[in-house]
Design a protein around this motif. Sequence first.
Motif, PDB file in Angstrom:
ATOM      1  N   SER A 151     -36.950  20.887  27.446  1.00 18.51           N
ATOM      2  CA  SER A 151     -37.298  22.076  27.216  1.00 18.51           C
ATOM      3  C   SER A 151     -37.307  22.559  28.618  1.00 18.51           C
ATOM      4  N   TRP A 200     -35.464  24.613  30.881  1.00 18.42           N
ATOM      5  CA  TRP A 200     -35.163  26.582  30.623  1.00 18.42           C
ATOM      6  C   TRP A 200     -35.407  26.933  31.831  1.00 18.42           C
ATOM      7  N   ALA A 222     -40.522  27.627  15.271  1.00 15.85           N
ATOM      8  CA  ALA A 222     -39.904  27.669  16.593  1.00 15.85           C
ATOM      9  C   ALA A 222     -39.261  28.538  16.684  1.00 15.85           C
ATOM     10  N   ALA A 223     -38.545  29.198  15.987  1.00 11.76           N
ATOM     11  CA  ALA A 223     -37.935  30.830  15.988  1.00 11.76           C
ATOM     12  C   ALA A 223     -38.963  31.624  16.922  1.00 11.76           C
ATOM     13  N   TYR A 267     -39.160  25.235  11.768  1.00  7.01           N
ATOM     14  CA  TYR A 267     -37.701  25.630  12.526  1.00  7.01           C
ATOM     15  C   TYR A 267     -37.961  27.028  12.220  1.00  7.01           C
ATOM     16  N   GLN A 283     -33.100  27.939  18.252  1.00  8.57           N
ATOM     17  CA  GLN A 283     -33.651  28.826  19.453  1.00  8.57           C
ATOM     18  C   GLN A 283     -32.232  30.412  19.673  1.00  8.57           C
ATOM     19  N   ALA A 302     -40.683  20.662  18.342  1.00 10.70           N
ATOM     20  CA  ALA A 302     -38.771  19.499  18.817  1.00 10.70           C
ATOM     21  C   ALA A 302     -38.609  18.286  18.170  1.00 10.70           C
ATOM     22  N   ILE A 323     -39.725  31.082  20.476  1.00 13.45           N
ATOM     23  CA  ILE A 323     -38.978  31.469  21.399  1.00 13.45           C
ATOM     24  C   ILE A 323     -38.498  32.639  21.330  1.00 13.45           C
ATOM     25  N   TRP A 340     -44.245  23.673  21.731  1.00 11.46           N
ATOM     26  CA  TRP A 340     -42.401  23.768  21.328  1.00 11.46           C
ATOM     27  C   TRP A 340     -41.996  21.570  21.520  1.00 11.46           C
ATOM     28  N   ILE A 390     -32.343  21.929  15.251  1.00 11.74           N
ATOM     29  CA  ILE A 390     -32.788  22.790  16.837  1.00 11.74           C
ATOM     30  C   ILE A 390     -32.768  23.913  18.038  1.00 11.74           C
ATOM     31  N   THR A 391     -31.465  23.841  18.443  1.00 17.07           N
ATOM     32  CA  THR A 391     -30.481  24.517  19.289  1.00 17.07           C
ATOM     33  C   THR A 391     -30.246  25.687  18.635  1.00 17.07           C
TER      34      THR A 391
END
Length: 465
Positions: free
Chosen positions: A144, A147, A283-284, A280, A414, A384, A287, A380, A410-411
């Motif tokens: 991560s 990025w 995490a969403a 999830y 994201q 993950a 991001i 994060w 995950i991706t």
Amino acid sequence: MTAGWAGMLAPGRRGAVGVLCGGVLLFAVDTYVTASLLPSAVAEIGGERFYSWVVTVYLLPAVVTSALTGRALAAWSARRAYLLALLAFGVGTAIDAVAPSMAVLLIGRAVQGTGGGLLAGLAYALIRTALPRELWTRGSAAISAMWGVGLLVGPVLGGVFAESGLWRGAFATMVVVTGVVAVAVPAGLRRAGARPPSTRTPFPLFSVLLVGGAAAVLSVSGLAVSGAGVSTRGVVVAAGGIVVALALLVGLVLHERRPGAVRVLPLATFTRGGPLAAVYVTAAVLIGVSAVEGFVPLFGQRLGGLSPVWAGFLGVALACGWVVGEMTSASVGRGRLAVGVGPLLGVVGFAVLTLTQRPDGVVWWAVGLVLAGLGVGVAWPHLAAGAMAGGTAEDGTDDDGEGDRASAAITMVQMLAVALGAAFAGVAVALGDDDPAVSATLLYGGMGVVALLGAVTALRAREAA
């Protein structure tokens, strides 16, 4: 100290870590380098009216291929899947480097996105087999963090080549780097390539259509509020698009939770009382709210009176907080605490930003952005790692590819969150009309409310950390 950072560089692991980080770094750098050199490219090859589509045609295939990571690993070995992803990314980048027109450049971007989405999805999926479980958190943090590195390197690389009138050189450089990473794959992913055979399942067509449809609608929504002079109709179209996209994602959940459904999400996502769904969603949220960084330089210049250079530095404050928070959190451990605290830091950061949108508040803006970035970074790596464990059975085995689905999701989550956050941010800024203070307040205040949602879902998500 196999669980420390030194364990990441132990013989048999350092090659895999380097390859996986290298692939994500390529994807991240390309995301930012293209934005910085695109004006120079348009000046030479034309196609200004398709300017915004350069991002859209990149995102759509990336979302779809990231959702199909588990399918790719069921069909090919890890090394072959990764090399094919690099091949697609490299070919697309080469097309961009020689593109004589905007139409050809868009084709190259679509091919790049196809490979880039798979590279990003494979990175998390292959951590599970390349590293022992106690290193998953650090592996997630390292990947991560690419990025953040991409946010720093991309604009510089693009700016240098654009200033010298050689914008094609940036893409050519990335083709060379892609080749270097590809050469390291056979040795680096030797351990990750030793995977048990997966059961072949039917193609998850309906789920992929729902995911792709949501990404497409969000991309069009973003286009409706991009650029200057956004109309009321554009705001309505964008807001409606967000609602439609959310409805499609609800449809995805309803479809995949049906018994016997061919899924792109792991079955554990739909376990009553389980934490994976909350992982999830949290995490969403984290991001999605980070999409504000794209508007920070704009407010820095129009409201804060900063020069373009200083406004650019202010724009990376969130990314710096993200990387620092990530590395610190992964080193200290205490995953449950980190997942709970991270979203709260984001709420505080956005509160600071919302209350200080005036010309003399630039220092406070930096503080708020760093806090928001820390919120993402602190939580994060543990989110993950918790997601990657979501498809793993009690005995540590991967049940029917569930671990690959859990990791690849995950991706996918994201990228969908990036598209949703960008569309939401565009609507908030457009509602402020020509007043940057109002636009900034609406943007940061709205994202603060979203961050509150993440703080709530984090209460359940921390059970997976």
